[in-house]
Design a protein around this motif. Sequence first.
Motif, PDB file in Angstrom:
ATOM      1  N   LYS A   1      49.545  12.817  11.489  1.00 36.61           N
ATOM      2  CA  LYS A   1      50.586  12.103  12.225  1.00 36.61           C
ATOM      3  C   LYS A   1      51.884  12.130  11.406  1.00 36.61           C
ATOM      4  CE  LYS A   1      50.028   8.000  14.193  1.00 36.61           C
ATOM      5  NZ  LYS A   1      49.488   6.633  14.404  1.00 36.61           N
TER       6      LYS A   1
ATOM      7  N   PHE B   1      56.291   6.817  17.550  1.00 37.43           N
ATOM      8  CA  PHE B   1      54.878   7.002  17.882  1.00 37.43           C
ATOM      9  C   PHE B   1      54.502   6.132  19.075  1.00 37.43           C
ATOM     10  CE2 PHE B   1      54.232   8.326  13.364  1.00 37.43           C
ATOM     11  CZ  PHE B   1      53.687   9.565  13.642  1.00 37.43           C
ATOM     12  N   HIS B   2      53.592   6.655  19.879  1.00 34.32           N
ATOM     13  CA  HIS B   2      52.988   5.827  20.919  1.00 34.32           C
ATOM     14  C   HIS B   2      51.471   5.964  20.766  1.00 34.32           C
ATOM     15  CE1 HIS B   2      51.832   4.223  24.791  1.00 34.32           C
ATOM     16  NE2 HIS B   2      51.186   5.344  25.038  1.00 34.32           N
ATOM     17  N   ASN B   3      50.827   4.890  20.331  1.00 33.28           N
ATOM     18  CA  ASN B   3      49.370   4.964  20.165  1.00 33.28           C
ATOM     19  C   ASN B   3      48.702   4.752  21.510  1.00 33.28           C
ATOM     20  OD1 ASN B   3      49.445   5.334  17.329  1.00 33.28           O
ATOM     21  ND2 ASN B   3      49.951   3.166  17.128  1.00 33.28           N
ATOM     22  N   HIS B   4      47.688   5.579  21.811  1.00 37.87           N
ATOM     23  CA  HIS B   4      47.072   5.503  23.141  1.00 37.87           C
ATOM     24  C   HIS B   4      46.173   4.276  23.306  1.00 37.87           C
ATOM     25  CE1 HIS B   4      47.451   9.942  24.484  1.00 37.87           C
ATOM     26  NE2 HIS B   4      48.522   9.519  23.864  1.00 37.87           N
TER      27      HIS B   4
ATOM     28  N   ALA C   1      47.492   9.563  19.377  1.00 35.78           N
ATOM     29  CA  ALA C   1      48.875   9.074  19.433  1.00 35.78           C
ATOM     30  C   ALA C   1      49.778  10.200  19.906  1.00 35.78           C
ATOM     31  CB  ALA C   1      49.334   8.610  18.061  1.00 35.78           C
ATOM     32  N   ASP C   2      50.893   9.805  20.496  1.00 31.35           N
ATOM     33  CA  ASP C   2      51.912  10.793  20.853  1.00 31.35           C
ATOM     34  C   ASP C   2      53.106  10.594  19.939  1.00 31.35           C
ATOM     35  OD1 ASP C   2      50.374  11.447  23.050  1.00 31.35           O
ATOM     36  OD2 ASP C   2      51.464  10.080  24.396  1.00 31.35           O
TER      37      ASP C   2
ATOM     38  N   GLU D   1      56.555  11.788  25.882  1.00 34.58           N
ATOM     39  CA  GLU D   1      55.687  12.540  24.960  1.00 34.58           C
ATOM     40  C   GLU D   1      56.232  13.934  24.639  1.00 34.58           C
ATOM     41  OE1 GLU D   1      51.581  12.853  26.148  1.00 34.58           O
ATOM     42  OE2 GLU D   1      51.271  14.651  24.920  1.00 34.58           O
TER      43      GLU D   1
ATOM     44  N   HIS E   1      45.431  14.103  18.077  1.00 39.37           N
ATOM     45  CA  HIS E   1      44.179  13.534  18.566  1.00 39.37           C
ATOM     46  C   HIS E   1      43.071  13.712  17.552  1.00 39.37           C
ATOM     47  CE1 HIS E   1      46.212  15.298  22.300  1.00 39.37           C
ATOM     48  NE2 HIS E   1      46.459  14.012  22.328  1.00 39.37           N
TER      49      HIS E   1
END
Length: 515
Positions: A287, A306-309, A320-321, A332, A337
């Motif tokens: 990451k 960051f965007h954590n799923h 995360a994206d 995104e 992953h």
Amino acid sequence: MAKQEDLFKKVIAHAKEYGYIFQSSEIYDGLSAVYDYAQNGVELKKNIRDYWWKAMVQLNDNIVGIDAAILMHPTTWKASGHIDAFNDPLIDNKDSKKRYRADVLIEDYCLKIEKKIEKEITKAAKRFGESFNKEEFITTNQRVLTYQEKINTILARMGKSLEKENLADLKLLIEELEIADPLSGSKNWTEVKQFNLMFGTKLGANTATAMHLYLRPETAQGIFVNFANVQKTGRMKIPFGIAQTGKAFRNEIVARQFIFRMREFEQMEMQYFVKPGTEIEWYEKWKEKRLNWHKSLGLGEDNYRFHNHDKLAHYANAAADIEFNFPFGFKELEGIHSRTDFDLKAHEEHSGKKLRFFDPKTNANYVPYVVETSVGLDRLFLAIFSKALQNEELEDGSSRVVLRLPSILAPTKVAILPLLKKDGLPELAKSIMNDLMYNFQTMYDEKDAIGRRYRRQDANGTPFCITIDHQSLEDNTVTIRHRDSMKQERISINEITLIVSKEISFKKWIHNFRV
Ligand code: ATP
């Protein structure tokens, strides 16, 4: 919002006008969500791909590349879960007859709330001036907290419904939030249905015996099925990675954002094979590394987050994206992953072949875990291109359009401009170009006044212009003009290669990306 839309329209128009991107089959009115890269676009795309490849493969002695075929044995997609689960929830508006992704409608609703938060922050920053503490404000301001809680609640519920395939609840959520068709304003929705995104095709001439195949929807599976071949022939030891760039195809339900979401696109993926139990550590490392890679391009650190799923795909135990601030907001750009041993195990089961690593230290076999980094080349192109395009006010009151592409990625590095079309200046200019073209992509331009030619190169993203004048004939010097600062210097012809090479050096650009 209108401003953002205008900006996006300018990006699309500029990409066409300057030979970066054309609509596919334009003379037949185009094909929806399919695009062609033009003479400059193909260079920029290649340079982005190279920048990724060098950072991933050349700078890591334990990562190797492959180029697997687009067509794969159909069992691949049964094993990977794509036949059963590569679906998007679609919903139709009964009045406008437009089709949408139910999850995207809900996410866009949340984006609107996010915009309200941003407004509160801007207002407060103005009010408090220098003493403004953004961190403190967003964690204590009641209005912001309420907005944030609303977003969290909506996304958590959507995540749960998607996970449980509770399509009725997705529809209910859209109704409860009173989400309207963004084009027509109608709230007259159909039920939510699942839609498989893979394109099918046939192998073989005989319709009765032809094999039903799919165009790959991701490049990753080409890596998994080659795991044992690469590991053995490359004598790779865990941890190691396999990288690949190539086309992928998805029959996207809605594709309205230029090259952000296409039906035929290119991915750059890397699968990193690790010892079970160490995957989260590697996931965190990748990451950070991937974020640093993006930041090394100098487009502004605030443009990434960051965007954590909340909702994990069937194969993942963490995801995360990296999101980018596109002209239409944060979306995104890249996915990271932790895919567990799902894929290799599934391929073992379906193929009956062992996909394992023999650890000489423990004298035992195991199926490695996988951490994947997956970025869309076209999306990255859009991110870079849209941030680079700027309308700049100059000191003399005039303005210029400048495409501030990172110089290492610019399609043309040097434009060669004879001041006049006579007196032997074109001949000298061409001889300089004939020498430089062994090292750099160059362009020759002798049309129009020099000021106009500079502007044309600014808008084209060319980092250096070399102007040849009468003095050049006498003392072998030329003027070098820098795109970003517009600074002009008199230099010797012999110095051009060194100055340009230094500026576009891979080592210089990648300096803050460490593996
Ligand atoms: P999204 O949620 O936007 O549909 P995704 O989560 O399905 O994307 P992944 O399957 O993780 O995407 O694919 C990895 C990367 O490939 C994405 O981060 C994106 O950059 C790129 N990508 C995916 N689908 C498309 C597409 N239709 N057009 C262009 N790029 C795409």
